[in-house]
Design a protein around this motif. Structure first.
Motif, PDB file in Angstrom:
ATOM      1  N   ARG A 245       0.813  -1.200   0.000  1.00  0.00           N
ATOM      2  CA  ARG A 245       0.000   0.000   0.000  1.00  0.00           C
ATOM      3  C   ARG A 245       0.850   1.255   0.000  1.00  0.00           C
ATOM      4  NH1 ARG A 245      -5.302  -1.358   0.458  1.00  0.00           N
ATOM      5  NH2 ARG A 245      -5.746  -3.448   1.205  1.00  0.00           N
ATOM      6  N   GLU A 246       0.218   2.394   0.332  1.00  0.00           N
ATOM      7  CA  GLU A 246       0.861   3.680   0.120  1.00  0.00           C
ATOM      8  C   GLU A 246       2.185   3.821   0.867  1.00  0.00           C
ATOM      9  OE1 GLU A 246       0.096   8.431   0.582  1.00  0.00           O
ATOM     10  OE2 GLU A 246      -0.868   7.015   1.923  1.00  0.00           O
ATOM     11  N   GLU A 247       2.262   3.279   2.097  1.00  0.00           N
ATOM     12  CA  GLU A 247       3.482   3.452   2.881  1.00  0.00           C
ATOM     13  C   GLU A 247       4.689   2.872   2.154  1.00  0.00           C
ATOM     14  OE1 GLU A 247       5.058   5.170   6.386  1.00  0.00           O
ATOM     15  OE2 GLU A 247       3.098   5.257   5.418  1.00  0.00           O
ATOM     16  N   HIS A 248       4.466   1.794   1.441  1.00  0.00           N
ATOM     17  CA  HIS A 248       5.524   1.174   0.642  1.00  0.00           C
ATOM     18  C   HIS A 248       6.094   2.176  -0.359  1.00  0.00           C
ATOM     19  CE1 HIS A 248       7.305  -1.757  -2.204  1.00  0.00           C
ATOM     20  NE2 HIS A 248       6.650  -1.111  -3.139  1.00  0.00           N
ATOM     21  N   TYR A 249       5.227   2.881  -1.062  1.00  0.00           N
ATOM     22  CA  TYR A 249       5.677   3.832  -2.078  1.00  0.00           C
ATOM     23  C   TYR A 249       6.254   5.096  -1.444  1.00  0.00           C
ATOM     24  CZ  TYR A 249       3.081   0.645  -4.995  1.00  0.00           C
ATOM     25  OH  TYR A 249       2.643  -0.495  -5.619  1.00  0.00           O
ATOM     26  N   ASN A 250       5.696   5.504  -0.293  1.00  0.00           N
ATOM     27  CA  ASN A 250       6.235   6.670   0.395  1.00  0.00           C
ATOM     28  C   ASN A 250       7.677   6.444   0.828  1.00  0.00           C
ATOM     29  OD1 ASN A 250       3.825   8.021   0.136  1.00  0.00           O
ATOM     30  ND2 ASN A 250       3.111   7.588   2.199  1.00  0.00           N
ATOM     31  N   LEU A 251       7.942   5.270   1.393  1.00  0.00           N
ATOM     32  CA  LEU A 251       9.273   5.021   1.947  1.00  0.00           C
ATOM     33  C   LEU A 251      10.305   4.774   0.854  1.00  0.00           C
ATOM     34  CD1 LEU A 251       7.739   5.023   4.588  1.00  0.00           C
ATOM     35  CD2 LEU A 251       9.096   3.071   5.339  1.00  0.00           C
ATOM     36  N   ILE A 252       9.925   4.094  -0.220  1.00  0.00           N
ATOM     37  CA  ILE A 252      10.913   3.886  -1.284  1.00  0.00           C
ATOM     38  C   ILE A 252      11.210   5.222  -1.971  1.00  0.00           C
ATOM     39  CG2 ILE A 252       9.292   3.329  -3.155  1.00  0.00           C
ATOM     40  CD1 ILE A 252      12.775   1.779  -2.452  1.00  0.00           C
ATOM     41  N   SER A 253      10.208   6.106  -2.022  1.00  0.00           N
ATOM     42  CA  SER A 253      10.447   7.446  -2.556  1.00  0.00           C
ATOM     43  C   SER A 253      11.415   8.207  -1.662  1.00  0.00           C
ATOM     44  CB  SER A 253       9.115   8.211  -2.670  1.00  0.00           C
ATOM     45  OG  SER A 253       9.342   9.538  -3.091  1.00  0.00           O
ATOM     46  N   ALA A 254      11.237   8.067  -0.345  1.00  0.00           N
ATOM     47  CA  ALA A 254      12.141   8.751   0.591  1.00  0.00           C
ATOM     48  C   ALA A 254      13.564   8.217   0.450  1.00  0.00           C
ATOM     49  CB  ALA A 254      11.643   8.562   2.022  1.00  0.00           C
ATOM     50  N   LEU A 255      13.714   6.905   0.292  1.00  0.00           N
ATOM     51  CA  LEU A 255      15.035   6.316   0.113  1.00  0.00           C
ATOM     52  C   LEU A 255      15.677   6.820  -1.183  1.00  0.00           C
ATOM     53  CD1 LEU A 255      17.339   4.344   0.664  1.00  0.00           C
ATOM     54  CD2 LEU A 255      15.929   2.516  -0.322  1.00  0.00           C
ATOM     55  N   HIS A 256      14.925   6.787  -2.262  1.00  0.00           N
ATOM     56  CA  HIS A 256      15.460   7.195  -3.564  1.00  0.00           C
ATOM     57  C   HIS A 256      15.902   8.661  -3.538  1.00  0.00           C
ATOM     58  CE1 HIS A 256      15.090   6.518  -8.183  1.00  0.00           C
ATOM     59  NE2 HIS A 256      16.049   7.388  -7.902  1.00  0.00           N
ATOM     60  N   LYS A 257      15.066   9.513  -2.982  1.00  0.00           N
ATOM     61  CA  LYS A 257      15.402  10.940  -2.967  1.00  0.00           C
ATOM     62  C   LYS A 257      16.551  11.246  -2.010  1.00  0.00           C
ATOM     63  CE  LYS A 257      10.968  12.633  -4.633  1.00  0.00           C
ATOM     64  NZ  LYS A 257      10.480  11.321  -5.099  1.00  0.00           N
ATOM     65  N   SER A 258      16.701  10.446  -0.952  1.00  0.00           N
ATOM     66  CA  SER A 258      17.834  10.643  -0.049  1.00  0.00           C
ATOM     67  C   SER A 258      19.143  10.268  -0.743  1.00  0.00           C
ATOM     68  CB  SER A 258      17.655   9.803   1.222  1.00  0.00           C
ATOM     69  OG  SER A 258      16.509  10.199   1.938  1.00  0.00           O
ATOM     70  N   VAL A 259      19.106   9.189  -1.528  1.00  0.00           N
ATOM     71  CA  VAL A 259      20.291   8.797  -2.310  1.00  0.00           C
ATOM     72  C   VAL A 259      20.609   9.881  -3.332  1.00  0.00           C
ATOM     73  CG1 VAL A 259      21.132   7.169  -4.047  1.00  0.00           C
ATOM     74  CG2 VAL A 259      20.025   6.315  -1.974  1.00  0.00           C
ATOM     75  N   ARG A 260      19.580  10.327  -4.053  1.00  0.00           N
ATOM     76  CA  ARG A 260      19.778  11.370  -5.064  1.00  0.00           C
ATOM     77  C   ARG A 260      20.323  12.647  -4.429  1.00  0.00           C
ATOM     78  NH1 ARG A 260      14.444  12.316  -7.787  1.00  0.00           N
ATOM     79  NH2 ARG A 260      14.985  10.424  -8.932  1.00  0.00           N
ATOM     80  N   GLY A 261      19.886  12.935  -3.209  1.00  0.00           N
ATOM     81  CA  GLY A 261      20.324  14.130  -2.508  1.00  0.00           C
ATOM     82  C   GLY A 261      21.643  13.975  -1.779  1.00  0.00           C
ATOM     83  N   SER A 262      22.341  12.846  -2.005  1.00  0.00           N
ATOM     84  CA  SER A 262      23.669  12.603  -1.423  1.00  0.00           C
ATOM     85  C   SER A 262      23.658  12.681   0.092  1.00  0.00           C
ATOM     86  CB  SER A 262      24.696  13.594  -2.004  1.00  0.00           C
ATOM     87  OG  SER A 262      24.803  13.438  -3.395  1.00  0.00           O
ATOM     88  N   ASP A 263      22.635  12.091   0.719  1.00  0.00           N
ATOM     89  CA  ASP A 263      22.535  12.049   2.177  1.00  0.00           C
ATOM     90  C   ASP A 263      22.572  10.586   2.635  1.00  0.00           C
ATOM     91  OD1 ASP A 263      21.877  12.189   4.869  1.00  0.00           O
ATOM     92  OD2 ASP A 263      20.458  13.833   4.595  1.00  0.00           O
ATOM     93  N   PRO A 264      23.782  10.046   2.896  1.00  0.00           N
ATOM     94  CA  PRO A 264      23.867   8.630   3.246  1.00  0.00           C
ATOM     95  C   PRO A 264      23.165   8.285   4.554  1.00  0.00           C
ATOM     96  CG  PRO A 264      25.978   9.730   3.590  1.00  0.00           C
ATOM     97  CD  PRO A 264      25.092  10.702   2.879  1.00  0.00           C
TER      98      PRO A 264
END
Length: 436
Positions: A245-264
């Motif tokens: 459900r939605e939480e799955h997509y919210n968290l993978i989005s947060a992970l992806h954007k954190s990687v893109r934003g160079s925040d390990p």
């Protein structure tokens, strides 16, 4: 006035959980939802204007959805009728609508509260439409899932969606203080143990009061309870996470954007959150491979290799050993130089290919395995780049009738710096040789 507790056959004299005994008596007592019930809140304005529309209360567990629905009914003098989509079917809905129609004939309105409304299927949701539209019921639905995904568009168009927030630490602390006032005693815990209870509640007021009730029941033990004492007796619930459900997509989005934003650090946090929630590590591995191509590309060509190796390592070792390789990859991707030039180039090339899909390659770069093909000019004029000066012929490889396009524009980060320099030099050579 009926509600879920009446329908369960509970007497007012029966023992009641702390959470029920502390249920707010007015909307002003509801914690953490000032944006809805404060002076300028959406729900407050609705009630002040005496124009209550059907609404969907969307928010995490334990944030007051049921309580707010009950209090709305009391404040608007509507008969409160409650259903749970988990336990109810078409027969129950039909009976509820019949009762509402009977009340309406007698001049009494009905607030129909439907808990977990997203669990009704599409056909059942369609069954609400005529009764909501005609005003036979004022629908208040409660859901923990994103209504945009789980509710019919037709039903949503007839309802206003109000979003409830998870309780912050201040709200949870106020709730604990109310529990202590009701019990006429302090919670028998140390300061650190009190903080542990607040953390374990994770924004869920009902769960917090359940934890507090268990702690009060442990009063017989000497002294104040420590975090270690609580850990032995209180079970920590699983993190709020649903892989489908939605939480799955919210968290993978947060992970992806954190990687893109160079925040390990943030990337590792969201990675760990998903693992703790029971996410399939191979899903995470696949997404890390995607990130390596989309957000790093040729700025660090090793990123894609490390992502692929991390996935293979997990396949060989499984959990929990293989998860370390994925964490290694998360850190590498987060700290790598970033470029989406390859991703942008790919999308642009796909667009151009769709627009010019019938153009043939120029004959000079086509092979001519037969004499007839040679007679038709296949391969005529082709220059072998290895034999050309600088190892570069500068020929045109795009279709005849198509202007030369520039899809790939390296940004100069990491290894793309030398690539950009080389492509610029080759462009000058191509221009000098008259082929551009």
């Amino acid at each position: 006035m009926t509600d879920l507790f009446d329908s369960a056959g509970l007497s007012n004299d029966a023992p009641r959980p702390l959470a029920d005994r502390l249920r707010p008596k007015t909307l002003q007592e509801v914690l953490g939802q000032g944006h809805l019930i404060g002076p300028d809140g959406a729900l407050s304005r609705m009630l002040m204007s005496k124009r209550l529309s059907s609404i969907i209360l969307w928010g995490p567990p334990g944030t007051g959805k049921t309580t707010i629905a009950r209090l709305i009914a009391a404040q608007t003098d509507l008969e409160f009728e409650a259903l749970s989509a988990i336990f109810s079917g078409v027969k129950d809905l039909r009976a509820a609508f019949d009762r509402a129609e009977s009340r309406r004939k007698m001049g009494k309105g009905t607030l129909l509260f439907v808990d977990e409304i997203h669990r009704f299927n599409r056909a059942q949701q369609d069954g609400f439409l005529p009764f909501v539209e005609s005003g036979i019921v004022t629908l208040v639905g409660a859901t923990t899932e994103n209504p945009s995904f789980e509710l019919n568009g037709a039903l949503l168009s007839r309802c206003q969606v109000l979003v409830l927030n998870r309780l912050d630490e201040e709200g949870l602390e106020k709730l604990l203080q109310r529990a202590e006032t009701l019990e006429k005693r302090r919670l028998p815990v140390t300061k650190l143990a009190r903080q542990m209870i607040l953390n374990m509640a994770d924004g869920d007021g009902r769960y917090l009061l359940n934890l507090a009730e268990q702690a009060f029941a442990m009063m017989g033990e000497p002294g104040l309870l420590s975090p270690e004492d609580l850990a032995k007796s209180l079970s920590k619930r699983a993190a709020a996470y649903d892989k489908d459900r939605e939480e799955h997509y919210n968290l993978i989005s947060a992970l992806h954007k954190s990687v893109r934003g160079s925040d390990p650090d943030a990337a590792l946090y969201w990675f760990a959150r998903m693992l703790e929630g029971g996410e399939d590590p191979l899903f995470l591995a696949r997404r890390l491979i995607r990130m390596a191509s989309e957000d790093i590309g040729l700025a660090d060509p090793t990123a894609l290799m490390i992502a692929g190796e991390a996935a293979r390592t997990y396949e060989r070792l499984g959990s929990p050993e293989g998860e370390l390789a994925l964490a290694h990859c998360v850190i590498h991707l987060s700290t790598a130089p970033k470029s989406n030039a390859a991703y942008v180039a790919y999308k642009a090339a796909r667009k151009a290919a769709a627009e010019t899909g019938s153009l043939m390659p120029p004959k000079l770069i086509l092979n001519a395995p037969t004499s007839m093909m040679k007679d038709h000019g296949y391969g005529s004029g082709y220059q072998y780049d290895h034999d050309a000066q600088d190892g570069f012929s500068g020929q045109n490889y795009f279709p005849d009738g198509m202007n030369r396009a520039a899809f790939y524009a390296p940004k100069g980060e990491g290894r793309e710096g030398p690539i950009a320099e080389r492509l610029a030099r080759l462009a000058q050579l191509r221009k000098a040789r008259g082929d551009e």
